[in-house]
Write a protein that holds these residues in place. Structure first.
Motif, PDB file in Angstrom:
ATOM      1  N   VAL A  26     -21.557 -13.017  68.272  1.00 32.60           N
ATOM      2  CA  VAL A  26     -22.172 -13.171  69.597  1.00 32.60           C
ATOM      3  C   VAL A  26     -21.825 -14.538  70.180  1.00 32.60           C
ATOM      4  O   VAL A  26     -21.981 -15.558  69.506  1.00 32.60           O
ATOM      5  N   THR A  27     -21.346 -14.547  71.408  1.00 33.46           N
ATOM      6  CA  THR A  27     -21.185 -15.793  72.140  1.00 33.46           C
ATOM      7  C   THR A  27     -22.522 -16.098  72.808  1.00 33.46           C
ATOM      8  O   THR A  27     -22.965 -15.356  73.695  1.00 33.46           O
ATOM      9  N   LEU A  28     -23.177 -17.160  72.357  1.00 32.21           N
ATOM     10  CA  LEU A  28     -24.495 -17.534  72.862  1.00 32.21           C
ATOM     11  C   LEU A  28     -24.347 -18.604  73.934  1.00 32.21           C
ATOM     12  O   LEU A  28     -23.700 -19.631  73.710  1.00 32.21           O
ATOM     13  N   LEU A  29     -24.963 -18.360  75.077  1.00 32.26           N
ATOM     14  CA  LEU A  29     -24.857 -19.270  76.207  1.00 32.26           C
ATOM     15  C   LEU A  29     -26.195 -19.948  76.471  1.00 32.26           C
ATOM     16  O   LEU A  29     -27.250 -19.303  76.456  1.00 32.26           O
ATOM     17  N   ALA A  30     -26.150 -21.251  76.723  1.00 31.54           N
ATOM     18  CA  ALA A  30     -27.351 -22.029  77.031  1.00 31.54           C
ATOM     19  C   ALA A  30     -27.604 -21.960  78.528  1.00 31.54           C
ATOM     20  O   ALA A  30     -26.930 -22.621  79.322  1.00 31.54           O
ATOM     21  N   GLY A  31     -28.556 -21.117  78.891  1.00 33.19           N
ATOM     22  CA  GLY A  31     -28.845 -20.920  80.297  1.00 33.19           C
ATOM     23  C   GLY A  31     -30.205 -21.447  80.696  1.00 33.19           C
ATOM     24  O   GLY A  31     -30.976 -21.954  79.878  1.00 33.19           O
ATOM     25  N   MET A  32     -30.487 -21.315  81.973  1.00 39.03           N
ATOM     26  CA  MET A  32     -31.766 -21.730  82.530  1.00 39.03           C
ATOM     27  C   MET A  32     -32.028 -20.862  83.750  1.00 39.03           C
ATOM     28  O   MET A  32     -31.127 -20.634  84.563  1.00 39.03           O
ATOM     29  N   GLU A  33     -33.263 -20.352  83.854  1.00 34.24           N
ATOM     30  CA  GLU A  33     -33.678 -19.703  85.088  1.00 34.24           C
ATOM     31  C   GLU A  33     -34.496 -20.718  85.873  1.00 34.24           C
ATOM     32  O   GLU A  33     -35.653 -20.985  85.559  1.00 34.24           O
ATOM     33  N   MET A  34     -33.853 -21.295  86.869  1.00 30.52           N
ATOM     34  CA  MET A  34     -34.465 -22.356  87.663  1.00 30.52           C
ATOM     35  C   MET A  34     -35.309 -21.732  88.765  1.00 30.52           C
ATOM     36  O   MET A  34     -34.782 -21.159  89.724  1.00 30.52           O
ATOM     37  N   GLY A  35     -36.628 -21.823  88.630  1.00 35.03           N
ATOM     38  CA  GLY A  35     -37.518 -21.265  89.634  1.00 35.03           C
ATOM     39  C   GLY A  35     -37.894 -22.276  90.692  1.00 35.03           C
ATOM     40  O   GLY A  35     -38.144 -23.445  90.399  1.00 35.03           O
ATOM     41  N   GLN A  36     -37.939 -21.791  91.928  1.00 39.73           N
ATOM     42  CA  GLN A  36     -38.418 -22.600  93.062  1.00 39.73           C
ATOM     43  C   GLN A  36     -37.670 -23.915  93.217  1.00 39.73           C
ATOM     44  O   GLN A  36     -38.278 -24.984  93.365  1.00 39.73           O
ATOM     45  N   SER A  81     -40.182 -19.803  76.803  1.00 43.34           N
ATOM     46  CA  SER A  81     -40.730 -19.564  78.139  1.00 43.34           C
ATOM     47  C   SER A  81     -42.208 -19.205  78.006  1.00 43.34           C
ATOM     48  O   SER A  81     -42.597 -18.510  77.063  1.00 43.34           O
ATOM     49  N   PRO A  82     -43.040 -19.645  78.933  1.00 45.49           N
ATOM     50  CA  PRO A  82     -44.479 -19.397  78.828  1.00 45.49           C
ATOM     51  C   PRO A  82     -44.859 -17.921  78.737  1.00 45.49           C
ATOM     52  O   PRO A  82     -45.894 -17.583  78.179  1.00 45.49           O
ATOM     53  N   ASP A  83     -44.015 -17.037  79.268  1.00 42.34           N
ATOM     54  CA  ASP A  83     -44.340 -15.609  79.267  1.00 42.34           C
ATOM     55  C   ASP A  83     -43.465 -14.797  78.316  1.00 42.34           C
ATOM     56  O   ASP A  83     -43.442 -13.569  78.382  1.00 42.34           O
ATOM     57  N   GLY A  84     -42.741 -15.482  77.418  1.00 37.94           N
ATOM     58  CA  GLY A  84     -41.873 -14.775  76.482  1.00 37.94           C
ATOM     59  C   GLY A  84     -42.394 -14.862  75.055  1.00 37.94           C
ATOM     60  O   GLY A  84     -43.322 -15.614  74.755  1.00 37.94           O
ATOM     61  N   ILE A  85     -41.792 -14.063  74.171  1.00 40.00           N
ATOM     62  CA  ILE A  85     -42.131 -14.119  72.753  1.00 40.00           C
ATOM     63  C   ILE A  85     -40.851 -14.092  71.928  1.00 40.00           C
ATOM     64  O   ILE A  85     -39.806 -13.625  72.390  1.00 40.00           O
ATOM     65  N   GLY A  86     -40.928 -14.599  70.705  1.00 38.72           N
ATOM     66  CA  GLY A  86     -39.773 -14.582  69.813  1.00 38.72           C
ATOM     67  C   GLY A  86     -39.006 -15.888  69.807  1.00 38.72           C
ATOM     68  O   GLY A  86     -39.321 -16.824  70.543  1.00 38.72           O
ATOM     69  N   ILE A  87     -37.986 -15.937  68.952  1.00 36.89           N
ATOM     70  CA  ILE A  87     -37.154 -17.131  68.816  1.00 36.89           C
ATOM     71  C   ILE A  87     -35.692 -16.775  69.072  1.00 36.89           C
ATOM     72  O   ILE A  87     -35.316 -15.597  69.055  1.00 36.89           O
ATOM     73  N   VAL A  88     -34.892 -17.793  69.292  1.00 41.69           N
ATOM     74  CA  VAL A  88     -33.493 -17.586  69.653  1.00 41.69           C
ATOM     75  C   VAL A  88     -32.755 -16.791  68.581  1.00 41.69           C
ATOM     76  O   VAL A  88     -31.997 -15.857  68.891  1.00 41.69           O
ATOM     77  N   ALA A  89     -32.975 -17.122  67.323  1.00 41.45           N
ATOM     78  CA  ALA A  89     -32.266 -16.428  66.233  1.00 41.45           C
ATOM     79  C   ALA A  89     -32.544 -14.933  66.241  1.00 41.45           C
ATOM     80  O   ALA A  89     -31.649 -14.120  65.972  1.00 41.45           O
ATOM     81  N   GLU A  90     -33.779 -14.541  66.567  1.00 42.70           N
ATOM     82  CA  GLU A  90     -34.117 -13.120  66.634  1.00 42.70           C
ATOM     83  C   GLU A  90     -33.371 -12.427  67.772  1.00 42.70           C
ATOM     84  O   GLU A  90     -32.918 -11.286  67.632  1.00 42.70           O
ATOM     85  N   HIS A  91     -33.243 -13.126  68.893  1.00 47.02           N
ATOM     86  CA  HIS A  91     -32.494 -12.570  70.017  1.00 47.02           C
ATOM     87  C   HIS A  91     -31.026 -12.393  69.653  1.00 47.02           C
ATOM     88  O   HIS A  91     -30.405 -11.384  69.995  1.00 47.02           O
ATOM     89  N   VAL A  92     -30.475 -13.384  68.964  1.00 50.08           N
ATOM     90  CA  VAL A  92     -29.079 -13.300  68.525  1.00 50.08           C
ATOM     91  C   VAL A  92     -28.882 -12.117  67.587  1.00 50.08           C
ATOM     92  O   VAL A  92     -27.921 -11.343  67.723  1.00 50.08           O
ATOM     93  N   GLN A  93     -29.779 -11.961  66.628  1.00 44.57           N
ATOM     94  CA  GLN A  93     -29.676 -10.859  65.677  1.00 44.57           C
ATOM     95  C   GLN A  93     -29.757  -9.508  66.376  1.00 44.57           C
ATOM     96  O   GLN A  93     -29.027  -8.579  66.035  1.00 44.57           O
ATOM     97  N   GLN A  94     -30.640  -9.411  67.363  1.00 42.01           N
ATOM     98  CA  GLN A  94     -30.761  -8.160  68.119  1.00 42.01           C
ATOM     99  C   GLN A  94     -29.474  -7.870  68.887  1.00 42.01           C
ATOM    100  O   GLN A  94     -28.998  -6.732  68.918  1.00 42.01           O
TER     101      GLN A  94
END
Length: 281
Positions: free
Chosen positions: A88-98, A13-26
């Motif tokens: 962790v069950t990882l889900l492929a999501g999307m925040e659909m704006g506008q 995401s343009p306003d986020g930092i990090g990678i998916v694997a780091e989020h999973v580990q957290q």
């Protein structure tokens, strides 16, 4: 125990930092069993800048969100096995704006079979930049909020999503950053109409806990509107931190859980392959 975090962003995401694997580990460290990565996909900037024939109004207005979505789906789905190995069950999501910028296109995009979960959000009015970027000294705040809930209602009536994201989003900036006093009761009928349309369409809402760690100091929405949704017959409620970095994953979720219980909910929900999965709380 934190049962889920169904709203997170990485550096995709343009306003986020990090990678998916780091989020999973957290999530694994925090023992969060369900994690949805829901990258921003702004439907009013889905194609190239040239397609729209307009200049970015600020540094956050990134175009080609079609590429953002492709990168997100590739990275998230490639990490699902790694996530399971880490509990962790990882889900492929999307925040659909506008989505209201182009409902026909939005309907096609949300059908993508790689998606587990779609949050519908309204970050900006169609004729204005993101609420984050507005100069509130120069804005008519009551008019902004009336217009916001009107455009949000159009999205709710459309209903091609799973949950409606951070319903009271503008207050993050209008109240939290700018310091204006807002009486939401002035917009209560509009909010009720939004919730009614969500319920009619078989969708849900999220309890977004990001405001608890920000100047606003409250979730989006507050308990009053979570209870209103419950009492109107709403059944689908997800919890999300709206983390844009790994260190914020899970933040506020325990407090959100208490709010959900106080509002009358005995179960929460997450989505897998676009189908709701209910868990007792």
């Amino acid at each position: 125990m934190i049962p889920m975090d169904c709203h997170t962003h990485t550096g995709i995401s343009p306003d986020g930092i990090g990678i998916v694997a780091e989020h999973v580990q957290q999530a694994s460290v925090l023992r969060i069993p369900v994690l949805a990565v829901t990258e921003h996909v702004e439907m009013n900037r889905f194609f190239s800048q040239g397609y729209y024939g307009m200049e970015p109004r600020n540094e956050w207005e990134v175009f080609c969100h079609m590429q953002v979505m492709e990168q997100a789906m590739e990275n998230i789905n490639a990490s699902k096995e790694f996530a399971l190995l880490n509990g962790v069950t990882l889900l492929a999501g999307m925040e659909m704006g506008q989505s209201n910028a182009d409902f026909s296109l939005s309907e096609i995009v949300q059908r993508d079979r790689r998606l587990d979960f779609v949050i519908a959000s309204l970050h900006e009015l169609l004729e204005k930049p993101d609420f984050f970027c507005l100069d509130y000294d120069a804005e008519n705040v009551p008019f902004l909020l009336e217009t916001y809930f009107s455009q949000l209602y159009a999205i709710c009536k459309w209903g091609k999503f799973d949950v409606l994201g951070h319903i009271t989003y503008p207050l993050r900036y209008i109240v939290g950053e700018y310091g204006a006093v807002v009486d939401l009761h002035l917009y209560e009928e509009q909010i009720r109409c939004c919730l009614h349309a969500v319920i009619e369409n078989g969708c849900g809402i999220e309890l977004n806990t990001s405001g608890l760690r920000q100047k606003y100091g409250k979730p989006f929405p507050t308990m009053e509107y979570i209870k209103m949704y419950h009492d109107m017959g709403g059944k689908i409620l997800t919890l999300g931190s709206d983390a844009h970095r790994k260190d914020d994953i899970g933040k506020g979720i325990e407090e959100g859980l208490k709010i959900a219980k106080e509002a009358g909910f005995s179960y929460l929900c997450y989505f897998k392959r676009r189908e709701p999965v209910f868990i007792s709380i």
